[in-house]
Write an enzyme that holds these catalytic residues in place. Sequence first.
Site, PDB file in Angstrom:
ATOM      1  N   TYR A  69      14.207  11.598  10.806  1.00  0.00           N
ATOM      2  CA  TYR A  69      14.087  10.801  12.033  1.00  0.00           C
ATOM      3  C   TYR A  69      14.420   9.330  11.766  1.00  0.00           C
ATOM      4  O   TYR A  69      14.974   8.632  12.616  1.00  0.00           O
ATOM      5  CB  TYR A  69      12.671  10.920  12.614  1.00  0.00           C
ATOM      6  CG  TYR A  69      12.507  10.159  13.905  1.00  0.00           C
ATOM      7  CD1 TYR A  69      11.984   8.874  13.900  1.00  0.00           C
ATOM      8  CD2 TYR A  69      12.916  10.715  15.112  1.00  0.00           C
ATOM      9  CE1 TYR A  69      11.855   8.161  15.081  1.00  0.00           C
ATOM     10  CE2 TYR A  69      12.785  10.008  16.300  1.00  0.00           C
ATOM     11  CZ  TYR A  69      12.267   8.718  16.272  1.00  0.00           C
ATOM     12  OH  TYR A  69      12.150   8.012  17.444  1.00  0.00           O
TER      13      TYR A  69
ATOM     14  N   HIS B 218       8.893  20.470  17.151  1.00  0.00           N
ATOM     15  CA  HIS B 218       9.159  19.173  16.502  1.00  0.00           C
ATOM     16  C   HIS B 218      10.578  19.119  15.934  1.00  0.00           C
ATOM     17  O   HIS B 218      11.264  18.110  16.033  1.00  0.00           O
ATOM     18  CB  HIS B 218       8.132  18.963  15.383  1.00  0.00           C
ATOM     19  CG  HIS B 218       8.069  17.561  14.918  1.00  0.00           C
ATOM     20  ND1 HIS B 218       7.954  17.221  13.593  1.00  0.00           N
ATOM     21  CD2 HIS B 218       8.105  16.380  15.595  1.00  0.00           C
ATOM     22  CE1 HIS B 218       7.928  15.910  13.474  1.00  0.00           C
ATOM     23  NE2 HIS B 218       8.005  15.376  14.681  1.00  0.00           N
TER      24      HIS B 218
HETATM   25  N1  LIG Z   1       9.670  18.198   9.303  1.00  0.00           N
HETATM   26  C1  LIG Z   1      10.679  17.400   8.813  1.00  0.00           C
HETATM   27  C2  LIG Z   1      10.664  16.012   8.948  1.00  0.00           C
HETATM   28  N2  LIG Z   1       9.632  15.403   9.572  1.00  0.00           N
HETATM   29  C3  LIG Z   1       9.392  13.964   9.461  1.00  0.00           C
HETATM   30  C4  LIG Z   1      10.241  13.135  10.426  1.00  0.00           C
HETATM   31  O1  LIG Z   1      11.603  13.096  10.028  1.00  0.00           O
HETATM   32  C5  LIG Z   1       9.721  11.693  10.489  1.00  0.00           C
HETATM   33  O2  LIG Z   1       9.794  11.128   9.198  1.00  0.00           O
HETATM   34  C6  LIG Z   1       8.298  11.636  10.998  1.00  0.00           C
HETATM   35  O3  LIG Z   1       8.241  12.306  12.248  1.00  0.00           O
HETATM   36  C7  LIG Z   1       7.816  10.189  11.164  1.00  0.00           C
HETATM   37  O4  LIG Z   1       8.654   9.496  12.038  1.00  0.00           O
HETATM   38  N3  LIG Z   1      11.690  15.273   8.483  1.00  0.00           N
HETATM   39  C8  LIG Z   1      12.755  15.871   7.839  1.00  0.00           C
HETATM   40  O5  LIG Z   1      13.686  15.180   7.401  1.00  0.00           O
HETATM   41  N4  LIG Z   1      12.779  17.234   7.690  1.00  0.00           N
HETATM   42  C9  LIG Z   1      11.776  18.020   8.166  1.00  0.00           C
HETATM   43  O6  LIG Z   1      11.852  19.270   8.014  1.00  0.00           O
HETATM   44  C1  LIG Z   2      10.881  19.790  11.576  1.00  0.00           C
HETATM   45  C2  LIG Z   2       9.451  19.552  11.372  1.00  0.00           C
HETATM   46  O1  LIG Z   2       8.884  18.498  11.628  1.00  0.00           O
HETATM   47  C3  LIG Z   2       8.675  20.750  10.993  1.00  0.00           C
HETATM   48  O2  LIG Z   2       9.006  21.104   9.667  1.00  0.00           O
HETATM   49  C4  LIG Z   2       7.185  20.521  11.087  1.00  0.00           C
HETATM   50  O3  LIG Z   2       6.637  21.784  11.082  1.00  0.00           O
HETATM   51  P1  LIG Z   2       5.793  22.300  12.335  1.00  0.00           P
HETATM   52  O4  LIG Z   2       6.769  22.402  13.506  1.00  0.00           O
HETATM   53  O5  LIG Z   2       5.281  23.666  11.909  1.00  0.00           O
HETATM   54  O6  LIG Z   2       4.705  21.299  12.588  1.00  0.00           O
END
Ligand SMILES: Nc1c(NC[C@H](O)[C@H](O)[C@H](O)CO)[nH]c(=O)[nH]c1=O
Ligand SMILES: CC(=O)[C@@H](O)COP(=O)(O)O
Length: 158
Positions: free
Chosen positions: A66, A97
Amino acid sequence: MSSANKNLSVYSDKNLTDISEKRFALVVSEWNEEVTEKLYKGASQTLLKHGAKEENIIRKNVPGSYELSLGAQYMAQQEEIDAVICLGCVIQGETRHFEFICQAVAQGITQVALKYNKPVIFGVLTPDNQKQALDRAGGKHGNKGDEAAIAAIKMLGF
Ligand SMILES: Nc1c(NC[C@H](O)[C@H](O)[C@H](O)CO)[nH]c(=O)[nH]c1=O
Ligand SMILES: CC(=O)[C@@H](O)COP(=O)(O)O
């Protein structure tokens, strides 16, 4: 055509522009670092293979995919940076998410490229699971980092 039918590391290296004096920012997500480190290795090695100087490959980490858009903006606004390559891996979890991150980062990176009028490359894997990710980070379907580096080189030669 899915990556299963087109290897991410297979490309034509004909007529690639000279990148010996080009400066690249590689913005790397720390989430799923087992995957993103492989993406970084693929991208950086591809740039070096095609003539980039090691001192002209600047790496910056962000917490997650993100944050790639803002990290890309920090780098793209620097006049001496010629191209930005964003590397991340967002893996589907139990909730929606995943969708919101993928959408945000795709749109965000595009906006940075258009705002600063320079290549900002979407080197982000969005797999269903870890296996799909590893298959595309130097596995049987090649390396998304290679593809991202070649995209940056080709856009610099546009
Ligand atoms: N679940 C994953 C994330 N989650 C974190 C977000 O990208 C971000 O850092 C957070 O929401 C705080 O703003 N990020 C990934 O790159 N890959 C994932 O699978
Ligand atoms: C893409 C994400 O943020 C994800 O991996 C987080 O997992 P969840 O959707 O089970 O909370």
